[in-house]
Enzyme design. Structure first.
Site, PDB file in Angstrom:
ATOM      1  N   HIS A 121      -3.315 -13.596 -19.539  1.00 37.03           N
ATOM      2  CA  HIS A 121      -4.509 -12.778 -19.790  1.00 37.03           C
ATOM      3  C   HIS A 121      -5.139 -13.068 -21.151  1.00 37.03           C
ATOM      4  CE1 HIS A 121      -1.701  -9.783 -21.816  1.00 37.03           C
ATOM      5  NE2 HIS A 121      -2.731  -9.735 -22.629  1.00 37.03           N
ATOM      6  N   ASP A 151       2.083 -13.456 -15.596  1.00 32.91           N
ATOM      7  CA  ASP A 151       1.208 -13.362 -16.764  1.00 32.91           C
ATOM      8  C   ASP A 151       1.650 -14.316 -17.871  1.00 32.91           C
ATOM      9  OD1 ASP A 151      -0.972 -12.511 -18.225  1.00 32.91           O
ATOM     10  OD2 ASP A 151       0.080 -10.813 -19.126  1.00 32.91           O
ATOM     11  N   SER A 225      -0.213  -9.791 -27.715  1.00 34.14           N
ATOM     12  CA  SER A 225       0.014 -10.429 -26.420  1.00 34.14           C
ATOM     13  C   SER A 225       0.283 -11.918 -26.589  1.00 34.14           C
ATOM     14  CB  SER A 225      -1.204 -10.234 -25.526  1.00 34.14           C
ATOM     15  OG  SER A 225      -1.385  -8.874 -25.207  1.00 34.14           O
TER      16      SER A 225
END
Length: 386
Positions: A121, A151, A225
């Site tokens: 992402h 992911d 992230s």
């Protein structure tokens, strides 16, 4: 002359003995006198010995792992992502006015050849991916492959003398172990936070299709992230990917993809450019005690979880339908591995090699039945409409 020398040595011995006693029993007597600066009396600590850190300091693993953690800036077309931010910003804060067409995230250098692990992402739909190293160097990265189901994404940069992180062993990690989260939260720059492993094997959170998260209370925020979760040796244990929050900031519940999963995905991406998983085309549902009673499943011991997953739907002409699986069947085993939950079924079917037959044990009409099923390749997940 000999007498004077003997007297001198005796005095030196006595003075050293007195100094040792005072240093042991009353060390404050030997401290320097307070300094006076502009009328203020200050106490100045002596400089620490070179290499000595306070007990409990985590500077060692932080200094070892931090050089291999990079910041990732992306540029995306307005038609693809009008927000231009880490998608977690949109999740936590809702629709935002466009301020910067760039996204922020983190990544980890895992090979001397320039391979970088990050979250899918972070770089999804990016037209331009810029990697910023801890030493200030900047370069563009190319995408080797992505896996939206976990992911994860694998990038590659072309620079020399790259710092490389050491991959840890997940089996060595236990609940309660101290860990560090390293990344670029909110774009403020590389940041290190500490906490413990709160849980292992977290699943059924609805974050990814395949979930086996490390849960930690180390502060993880948007921008972290794709960053590193490391142990006290500075070894990579996971890729930080998500947090549970009601405010948008860290509330002590963060999740990281374990290094074992990341390594498997990375190898598939390097070899095939994608992750190849098995697929049988069913809609499963977790077994409850009430359902187990209605299906008249064999009783399990008190220390065991209920076995089996109920099949509520079977895709027409799919691998399961061709093998004879019907709605209402209970899958007990896949390739002789027991199935206790929907998560178990997903992982065990995904591990099957497409095109190679496997045995599936089901429960139908109060009896066990063995079916031979040939899995197909799991279809790529469809992108969500903008």
């Amino acid at each position: 002359m000999k007498r004077y020398w003997l007297l001198f040595s005796q005095w030196v011995t006595v003075l050293l003995a007195i100094w040792f006693v005072v240093a042991t029993l009353q060390p404050e007597w030997l401290r320097r006198a307070p300094r006076s600066v502009d009328g203020m009396t200050l106490l100045q600590a002596p400089p620490a010995a070179s290499g000595n850190r306070p007990v409990g300091s985590l500077s060692g693993p932080a200094q070892k792992a931090s050089p291999a953690v990079v910041s990732i800036n992306t540029r995306q077309g307005k038609s693809k992502n009008p927000h231009g931010q880490d998608p977690w910003f949109k999740f936590f804060y809702g629709e935002q006015e466009e301020q910067n067409p760039g996204g922020l995230g983190s990544g980890v250098i895992i090979s001397a050849e320039g391979h970088i692990l990050t979250n899918n992402h972070v770089i999804e739909d990016a037209d331009n991916i810029e990697v910023v190293l801890s030493d200030g160097r900047k370069t563009l990265a190319k995408v080797i492959g992505t896996d939206p189901d976990t992911d994860l994404a694998l990038l590659k940069i072309s620079l020399d003398k790259l710092p490389v992180i050491v991959l840890g062993q997940l089996q060595d990690l236990q609940v309660g172990d101290v860990v560090l989260a390293i990344g670029n939260p909110f774009g403020v720059g590389q940041t290190v936070t500490s906490g413990i492993v709160s849980a292992l094997g977290r699943s059924q959170l609805g974050i990814n299709t395949f979930e086996n998260f490390i849960q930690t209370d180390a502060a993880i925020n948007p921008g972290n992230s794709g960053g590193a979760l490391v142990d006290v040796n500075g070894h990579l244990m996971g890729i930080n990917t998500a947090i549970y929050s009601r405010s948008g900031g860290s509330m002590g519940i963060g999740f990281a993809i374990p290094i074992s999963t990341a390594k498997q995905v990375m190898q598939d991406l390097l070899q095939n450019g994608k992750v190849i998983r098995g697929w049988i085309g069913v809609e499963p549902q977790d077994m409850s005690p009430e359902l187990a009673e209605s299906f008249q499943l064999p009783k399990v011991k008190s220390d065991q979880s209920q076995q089996g997953v109920v099949i509520t739907g079977v895709l027409q002409n799919g691998p399961a339908a061709k093998a004879g699986v019907r709605p209402g069947d209970v899958i007990l085993q896949v390739a002789k591995q027991p199935v206790g939950s929907v998560s178990d079924l997903l992982n065990q079917v995904a591990s099957l090699k497409p095109g190679e037959p496997a045995e599936v044990l089901i429960w139908r009409q109060q009896a066990q039945l063995s079916l031979r099923l040939t899995p197909a390749e799991r279809p790529s997940p469809k992108k969500k409409a903008p």
